[in-house]
Design a protein around this motif. Structure first.
Motif, short mmCIF file in Angstrom:
data_model
loop_
_atom_site.label_atom_id
_atom_site.label_comp_id
_atom_site.label_asym_id
_atom_site.label_seq_id
_atom_site.Cartn_x
_atom_site.Cartn_y
_atom_site.Cartn_z
N UNK A 1 39.01 34.95 35.16
CA UNK A 1 38.93 35.81 33.96
C UNK A 1 37.66 36.13 33.37
N UNK A 2 36.68 35.20 33.55
CA UNK A 2 35.26 35.68 33.04
C UNK A 2 34.66 36.56 34.05
N UNK A 3 34.92 36.61 35.50
CA UNK A 3 34.45 37.66 36.28
C UNK A 3 35.00 38.82 36.13
N UNK A 4 36.28 38.95 35.61
CA UNK A 4 37.00 40.10 35.36
C UNK A 4 36.28 40.81 34.19
N UNK A 5 35.85 40.07 33.09
CA UNK A 5 35.66 40.56 32.09
C UNK A 5 34.06 41.14 32.38
N UNK A 6 33.25 40.42 33.41
CA UNK A 6 32.10 41.14 33.65
C UNK A 6 32.16 42.38 34.52
N UNK A 7 33.06 42.40 35.22
CA UNK A 7 33.46 43.89 36.07
C UNK A 7 33.70 44.86 34.97
N UNK A 8 34.46 44.59 33.95
CA UNK A 8 34.77 45.64 33.08
C UNK A 8 33.46 46.14 32.26
N UNK A 9 32.64 45.18 31.88
CA UNK A 9 31.47 45.70 31.12
C UNK A 9 30.49 46.21 31.84
N UNK A 10 30.18 45.87 33.03
CA UNK A 10 29.52 46.47 33.91
C UNK A 10 29.38 45.91 35.35
#
Length: 686
Positions: A64-73
């Motif tokens: 989930x955190x990795x997915x958030x990183x991908x969305x932000x940048x």
């Protein structure tokens, strides 16, 4: 012990090697442009791994955190910009990398990447399946001179297409400048030449497929020179013969005509699908049309990059699309889903049509269903004793199995055409009928209809099982008593009767066997849909109707009547015959594979159980196996229904493209109805 540690260490290294990457200082040792192609390609692949690498902190994050990183940048953007900035300070390394990149593009063929990547290259579905399995298991060698190989080896990450697509304009300009850094002769035109050739090749493939008999014969109006597939090549010649002339009105007219023809090709593909949906689905034709659609989309994307050369974002979009198609090309599942989607929907719709007859909504329909179930139970009682007779003949296994399968198939056909019901055959048919209501469940009225139909379905299943058991058990007992009075002994020994009681005990593996039987029940409905599709696809009804010898011998009226009868009943005949043979040869096939599975069908098992209990006499009631068997039969019925219904319902969901449906909301609505009106689960309301 030391050997075990070494094995663990090697295994750990092997797992880590999938995402391992070289250090940056190692990557700055750049191969010469005259080095072997394999060495140059491997360097570029290692750069891709370095851009994608994860630090220890990143590896510790959850998905989930990795997915958030991908969305932000994208972390890849940060590394790529740092790498380009470093090269600005090392002009000698920058020059070597620029020459290396130009040599890689020069020595690797681009046409295979632009034309064939992500598009089926084999002429048939099963040929493409085998090709994809080979690519899945065996990676291509880096010395193969194709850009498609570089993409397959370098872009293996889940988010590679995403970060490439999202590259900003400044980074794209920096990459463009790096590629042409201190370039002596302009070679940029080679790229556009390859794109132009790729478009011509793709259009030739599209034209050949669109004008083939399997597609042409299914188009309603256009064919020959009027076909849009015929016009594509001529228009492409006009557009691609020179440099883009976007300011000329004549050129813009050609572009508009080309776009209109592309749209007409898509419409023609839809017409083929409509024809298949009405007249039977051919997997090979679906595969051919899907391939055409993919090539049409590729032509549009390549033409966009060829026409608007100064828009660098077109290149990142093209590369991202190629990455996705390279990764998708390795997926056998994706190809199967694309090719079988229409067939599965056709099979499900045919099952739903038959399943509507097995759902009793009103009290009149409920009692009619109960009467049909009583008739089905009466037929099964004869099936049980005919099975005992065949087993006692002492035949070799081949002929015994053949007679047993014929006994089952004949009984099921008799039940069908006598308008009786065998309970466990219903779920595989009724599930698709229920799934047809899912499209409207987003509204309160649609949800109410779904719940009403669900209650009616469960009520119908209960009535069918009850009717089958209520008739089969007393009839089997009466037949056993009659045989006892006539010949003075039961149809089986006490040892065999006790063994039959044990087969339905919940502790004997009966529930596992009941689940296996549920799978066979679902498979029979699937076979019925496939046979029905084959019948329609090959126009067997017309073959029968126009058969010369049938018309001479029996007359045209009878030939027409037989043709119509087979069209109306081919699916039920296939379902009943296939179920009879599956119940016998299914366990035999699993035994061949080393799995000791058997069949536990609730109605047949109840009949055999009643015969065995009667053969043992009054002492049966003192046996624990008798009471366990009663519980086991009820559980067998529940498992038969649940497994076959679940498989059919899941297939119906997938065929209707509803995998993300909020099932919990539906289940909750059904549970609330059961709590509020439990009686309607057993007996229909007024």
């Amino acid at each position: 012990m030391l050997g075990l540690k070494n094995i663990r260490r090697l295994w750990s290294l092997w797992k880590d090697s999938g995402d391992a990457s070289l250090a940056l200082d190692t990557l700055l040792v750049v191969p010469d442009a005259s080095a072997s192609l394999a060495e140059r390609n491997r360097w570029l692949v290692e750069v891709a791994y370095w851009l994608r690498r994860q630090d220890k902190a990143e590896k510790g994050q959850d998905k989930a955190k990795i997915g958030a990183v991908v969305l932000e940048g994208h972390p890849e953007h940060v590394r790529l910009k740092a790498f380009l900035k470093l090269l600005e300070q090392r002009s000698d390394v920058k020059l070597k990398i620029a020459r290396l990149l130009r040599s890689i593009l020069r020595d690797n063929d681009a046409l295979s990447l632009l034309c064939d990547t992500g598009v089926a290259t084999k002429p048939s579905f099963f040929g493409e399946i085998s090709e994809r399995i080979r690519h899945r298991l065996i990676a291509p060698p880096p010395n193969q001179p194709e850009l498609a190989v570089l993409f397959a080896l370098g872009f293996v990450g889940e988010h590679d297409a995403s970060w490439v697509h999202d590259l900003d304009r400044d980074t794209l300009i920096a990459l463009h400048d790096l590629l042409h850094y201190q370039e002596q002769t302009v070679e940029a035109s080679n790229l556009f030449k390859d794109i132009s050739e790729a478009i011509h090749i793709l259009i030739s493939y599209i034209g050949a497929s669109g004008l083939s008999y399997s597609v042409r014969s299914r188009l309603r109006e256009v064919s020959g020179q009027h076909s849009p597939f015929y016009k594509l090549g001529r228009l492409a010649e006009e557009i691609l013969k020179d440099e883009p002339r976007l300011n000329e009105h004549v050129y813009q007219a050609y572009l508009k005509d080309f776009k209109d023809v592309i749209d007409a090709c898509y419409i023609a593909c839809d017409d083929v699908y409509s024809h298949l949906d009405e007249n039977g689905v051919s997997i090979e034709t679906v595969f051919q049309v899907e391939t055409m659609r993919l090539r049409l989309a590729r032509v549009e994307m390549l033409l966009q990059a060829w026409l608007y050369r100064d828009q660098l974002q077109n290149y990142s979009t093209l590369v991202a699309n190629l990455i996705l198609t390279v990764q998708g090309h390795r997926s056998v599942k994706r190809l199967a889903e694309q090719s079988f989607a229409l067939l599965s929907r056709k099979v499900v719709e045919r099952s739903a049509e038959a399943g509507d007859h097995y759902i009793a909504g009103t009290r009149k329909e409920y009692f009619a269903m109960l009467k049909k179930a009583l008739g089905g139970g009466a037929v099964v009682s004869g099936t049980v004793y005919l099975k005992f007779l065949i087993a006692n003949l002492g035949l070799v296994r081949f002929f015994e199995n053949l007679l047993l399968a014929t006994n089952y198939a004949g009984s099921f056909l008799l039940i069908q055409f006598a308008n009786f019901t065998l309970a466990t055959k219903q779920p595989a048919m009724t599930a698709p009928a229920l799934a047809q209501l899912l499209d409207q469940t987003h509204t309160s009225e649609g949800l109410k209809n779904f719940v009403d139909r669900s209650m009616a379905l469960m009520r119908s299943q209960a009535a069918s099982i009850f009717g089958n058991l209520v008739m089969v058990v007393p009839l089997v007992i009466l037949i056993q008593v009659a045989i006892l009075f006539i010949i003075g002994s039961p149809t089986m020994s006490a040892i065999k009767a006790q063994a039959i009681l044990q087969t339905v005990s919940p502790f004997s593996g009966a529930l596992i066997f009941a689940a296996f039987t549920g799978v066979l029940l679902w498979l029979s409905s699937l076979i019925a849909g496939l046979v029905d599709n084959w019948f329609v696809l090959h126009r067997i009804q017309d073959v029968i109707y126009y058969n010369r010898r049938l018309n001479i011998v029996f007359g045209q009226e009878r030939a027409e009547r037989w043709a119509r009868w087979w069209r109306d009943n081919i699916s039920v005949v296939a379902a009943n015959i296939s179920l009879g043979f599956l119940l016998i040869y299914g366990p035999a096939f699993m035994a061949f594979l080393g799995f000791g599975l058997d069949v536990r069908h609730v109605t047949l098992s109840a009949g055999q159980f009643a015969a065995a209990a009667t053969a043992l006499g009054w002492k049966t009631f003192l046996m624990s196996g008798f009471w366990l068997g009663l519980v086991g039969i009820l559980l067998i019925g529940a498992v038969n229904v649940l497994v076959s219904f679940s498989l059919a319902f899941n297939m119906a969901l997938r065929s209707r493209d509803l995998p993300a449906l909020d099932r919990q909301r539906l289940y909750r609505a059904v549970r609330e109805r059961i709590r509020a009106d439990f009686k309607s689960l057993i007996f229909p309301p007024k």
